[in-house]
Design a protein around this motif. Structure first.
Motif, PDB file in Angstrom:
ATOM      1  N   SER A  58      25.184  66.186  36.250  1.00  0.00           N
ATOM      2  CA  SER A  58      25.645  67.009  37.374  1.00  0.00           C
ATOM      3  C   SER A  58      27.159  66.922  37.486  1.00  0.00           C
ATOM      4  N   GLY A  59      27.741  67.889  38.190  1.00  0.00           N
ATOM      5  CA  GLY A  59      29.170  67.834  38.474  1.00  0.00           C
ATOM      6  C   GLY A  59      29.508  66.675  39.393  1.00  0.00           C
ATOM      7  N   THR A  60      28.599  66.347  40.302  1.00  0.00           N
ATOM      8  CA  THR A  60      28.812  65.214  41.202  1.00  0.00           C
ATOM      9  C   THR A  60      28.904  63.913  40.413  1.00  0.00           C
ATOM     10  N   ALA A  61      27.988  63.745  39.451  1.00  0.00           N
ATOM     11  CA  ALA A  61      28.030  62.556  38.602  1.00  0.00           C
ATOM     12  C   ALA A  61      29.337  62.501  37.820  1.00  0.00           C
ATOM     13  N   ALA A  62      29.778  63.645  37.297  1.00  0.00           N
ATOM     14  CA  ALA A  62      31.033  63.692  36.544  1.00  0.00           C
ATOM     15  C   ALA A  62      32.193  63.187  37.391  1.00  0.00           C
ATOM     16  N   LEU A  63      32.246  63.629  38.645  1.00  0.00           N
ATOM     17  CA  LEU A  63      33.343  63.223  39.517  1.00  0.00           C
ATOM     18  C   LEU A  63      33.252  61.741  39.875  1.00  0.00           C
ATOM     19  N   GLU A  64      32.047  61.269  40.178  1.00  0.00           N
ATOM     20  CA  GLU A  64      31.893  59.852  40.522  1.00  0.00           C
ATOM     21  C   GLU A  64      32.286  58.957  39.348  1.00  0.00           C
ATOM     22  N   ILE A  65      31.898  59.338  38.146  1.00  0.00           N
ATOM     23  CA  ILE A  65      32.240  58.532  36.971  1.00  0.00           C
ATOM     24  C   ILE A  65      33.754  58.457  36.792  1.00  0.00           C
ATOM     25  N   ILE A  66      34.441  59.582  36.953  1.00  0.00           N
ATOM     26  CA  ILE A  66      35.909  59.572  36.835  1.00  0.00           C
ATOM     27  C   ILE A  66      36.511  58.627  37.873  1.00  0.00           C
ATOM     28  N   ALA A 170      42.243  74.391  33.338  1.00  0.00           N
ATOM     29  CA  ALA A 170      41.712  73.391  34.267  1.00  0.00           C
ATOM     30  C   ALA A 170      41.297  72.175  33.452  1.00  0.00           C
ATOM     31  N   GLY A 171      41.702  71.014  33.923  1.00  0.00           N
ATOM     32  CA  GLY A 171      41.444  69.784  33.181  1.00  0.00           C
ATOM     33  C   GLY A 171      42.668  69.240  32.479  1.00  0.00           C
ATOM     34  N   GLN A 172      43.763  70.013  32.470  1.00  0.00           N
ATOM     35  CA  GLN A 172      44.976  69.569  31.776  1.00  0.00           C
ATOM     36  C   GLN A 172      46.070  69.115  32.736  1.00  0.00           C
ATOM     37  N   PHE A 173      45.737  68.978  34.019  1.00  0.00           N
ATOM     38  CA  PHE A 173      46.738  68.598  35.015  1.00  0.00           C
ATOM     39  C   PHE A 173      46.552  67.160  35.504  1.00  0.00           C
ATOM     40  N   GLY A 174      45.312  66.712  35.597  1.00  0.00           N
ATOM     41  CA  GLY A 174      45.030  65.378  36.083  1.00  0.00           C
ATOM     42  C   GLY A 174      44.637  64.428  34.970  1.00  0.00           C
ATOM     43  N   VAL A 175      44.235  63.219  35.349  1.00  0.00           N
ATOM     44  CA  VAL A 175      43.793  62.240  34.357  1.00  0.00           C
ATOM     45  C   VAL A 175      42.451  62.646  33.758  1.00  0.00           C
ATOM     46  N   ALA A 176      41.666  63.412  34.524  1.00  0.00           N
ATOM     47  CA  ALA A 176      40.368  63.908  34.054  1.00  0.00           C
ATOM     48  C   ALA A 176      39.898  64.980  35.029  1.00  0.00           C
ATOM     49  N   ALA A 177      38.936  65.770  34.583  1.00  0.00           N
ATOM     50  CA  ALA A 177      38.384  66.828  35.434  1.00  0.00           C
ATOM     51  C   ALA A 177      36.869  66.813  35.348  1.00  0.00           C
ATOM     52  N   ALA A 178      36.238  67.185  36.465  1.00  0.00           N
ATOM     53  CA  ALA A 178      34.781  67.268  36.548  1.00  0.00           C
ATOM     54  C   ALA A 178      34.363  68.723  36.690  1.00  0.00           C
ATOM     55  N   PHE A 179      33.479  69.180  35.800  1.00  0.00           N
ATOM     56  CA  PHE A 179      32.933  70.534  35.839  1.00  0.00           C
ATOM     57  C   PHE A 179      31.452  70.471  36.200  1.00  0.00           C
TER      58      PHE A 179
END
Length: 376
Positions: A58-66, A170-179
């Motif tokens: 999920s996108g939520t999991a992606a964000l939590e992992i980051i 999108a994804g090239q501005f921060g340390v990581a991005a969640a989709f």
């Protein structure tokens, strides 16, 4: 004519390919973390011009992992108040404290100014949300502020597949991005998410966290407090096939948005979120602000009942600092976000939308506004 709020687009050929691949997956018994997951990760990394992509469920999991990978436990994390609750839930579950900030009404997103207003000596990270798929024009200034203060800038790019700001994805501005690949997104895998990053350490941490924190897939030694965040092979092949359509979907959505732009710009009762000429907006949402005094609930009802037009969901109707689940996280007044949350609407945009459907939406919107202004 009926125009629904959302429509999920899979061609007959795509459905047949996914069905055949699903049969193959079931026959082999490799149902998770197999060939299709790796192919989807590689293809998505190429599509977003990212060195690494890690598929999760999920996108939520992606964000939590980051957030776990940048270690926000015990720290403040700044995020916009007009985001989906999952953004704040991910912060909390990673051990951080959400700090809600106001937004720039021209982008619906954080700016350097709104973030600076809520920074504390406990702040560890900032989550910028690309609302509706639009990368905010002020993201360079926000990135500079984070660099200056030693803060991790994380992109919640759940809406932003294929979006670019001045040539940068999108994804090239921060340390990581969640989709996110939730069914309504521009690209879907049914359920699923993806982390993109150029940081090899974050990539390695993500691989651990998504599979119960195990040191190896077939082993039973756990070195992180992970979770069952794996993407199944069936979801991966669905996303892989759908991803091939991204350029086509972006072109259709841009055509529909241009049609909307021309009519909305001529209507003094309406404003729209504007995309800078050098940018690519995927138009996951087409955001319109009716003038003050227009009742959104009545407008939605009139459009649906009299014109057969379903408006897409708002981004978002109720800001997080006013929601019961976040009671106790004091934020005070956040006037710009409160105003745009209360007033905006999102016109339907589908990846196979026709000009006739777009014209019907515009005619319905004009009629519904006229009816409300006459009775108001």
């Amino acid at each position: 004519m009926q125009v629904p709020a959302a429509r999920i687009v899979f061609s007959e050929a795509d459905r047949a390919e996914i069905a055949a691949a699903t049969a193959e997956v079931l026959a082999t018994g490799q149902l998770t973390l197999g060939t299709y997951t790796r192919e989807f990760e590689d293809a998505f990394a190429r599509a977003q011009a990212a060195p690494f992509a890690i598929a999760v469920n999920s996108g939520t999991a992606a964000l939590e992992i980051i957030l776990r990978a940048v270690d926000v436990a015990g720290a403040d994390v700044v995020l916009p108040t007009n985001t989906f609750a999952a953004t704040a839930f991910a912060v909390q579950r990673a051990g951080g404290r959400p700090v809600f900030a106001d937004v720039d009404p021209d982008t619906f997103a954080l700016s350097a100014q709104t973030v600076a207003a809520v920074l504390t000596d406990r702040t560890k990270a900032v989550v910028v949300v690309h609302v509706g798929g639009l990368i905010p024009a002020g993201i360079d200034a926000l990135q500079a502020l984070c660099d200056e203060r030693g803060l991790a800038l994380v992109e919640d790019a759940a809406h932003a597949h294929g979006s670019r700001r001045a040539g940068r994805y999108a994804g090239q501005f921060g340390v990581a991005a969640a989709f996110s690949f939730y069914p309504t997104k521009v690209i879907t895998s049914g359920e699923g998410g993806m982390i993109v990053t150029a940081d090899e350490r974050i990539r390695n941490e993500a691989l651990l966290y998504r599979d119960q924190g195990k040191a190896a897939f077939l082993g039973n030694v756990h070195i992180r407090p992970g979770y069952a965040w794996r993407m199944s092979e069936i979801h991966a092949v669905t996303g892989l096939v759908h991803l091939r359509r991204l350029p086509e979907f972006l072109a259709i959505r841009a055509r529909i948005a241009a049609r909307y732009d021309a009519v909305i710009d001529a209507n003094p009762a309406l404003e729209r979120l504007r995309t800078p000429p050098a940018d690519t907006h995927n138009y996951y949402k087409y955001i319109v602000l009716p003038s003050v005094g227009v009742d959104r609930t009545s407008l939605r009802k009139e459009l649906k009942e009299k014109h057969g037009v379903g408006l897409a969901g708002e981004v978002y109707e109720a800001p997080l600092h006013q929601q019961p689940v976040f009671e106790g996280l004091t934020a005070g007044a956040l006037p710009a976000a409160e105003d745009v949350c209360a007033r905006h609407i999102c016109l339907p945009v589908h990846s196979d939308m026709t000009d006739a459907e777009a014209d019907h939406v515009l005619a319905g919107l004009s009629g519904a506004l006229r009816a409300q202004l006459l009775t108001g």
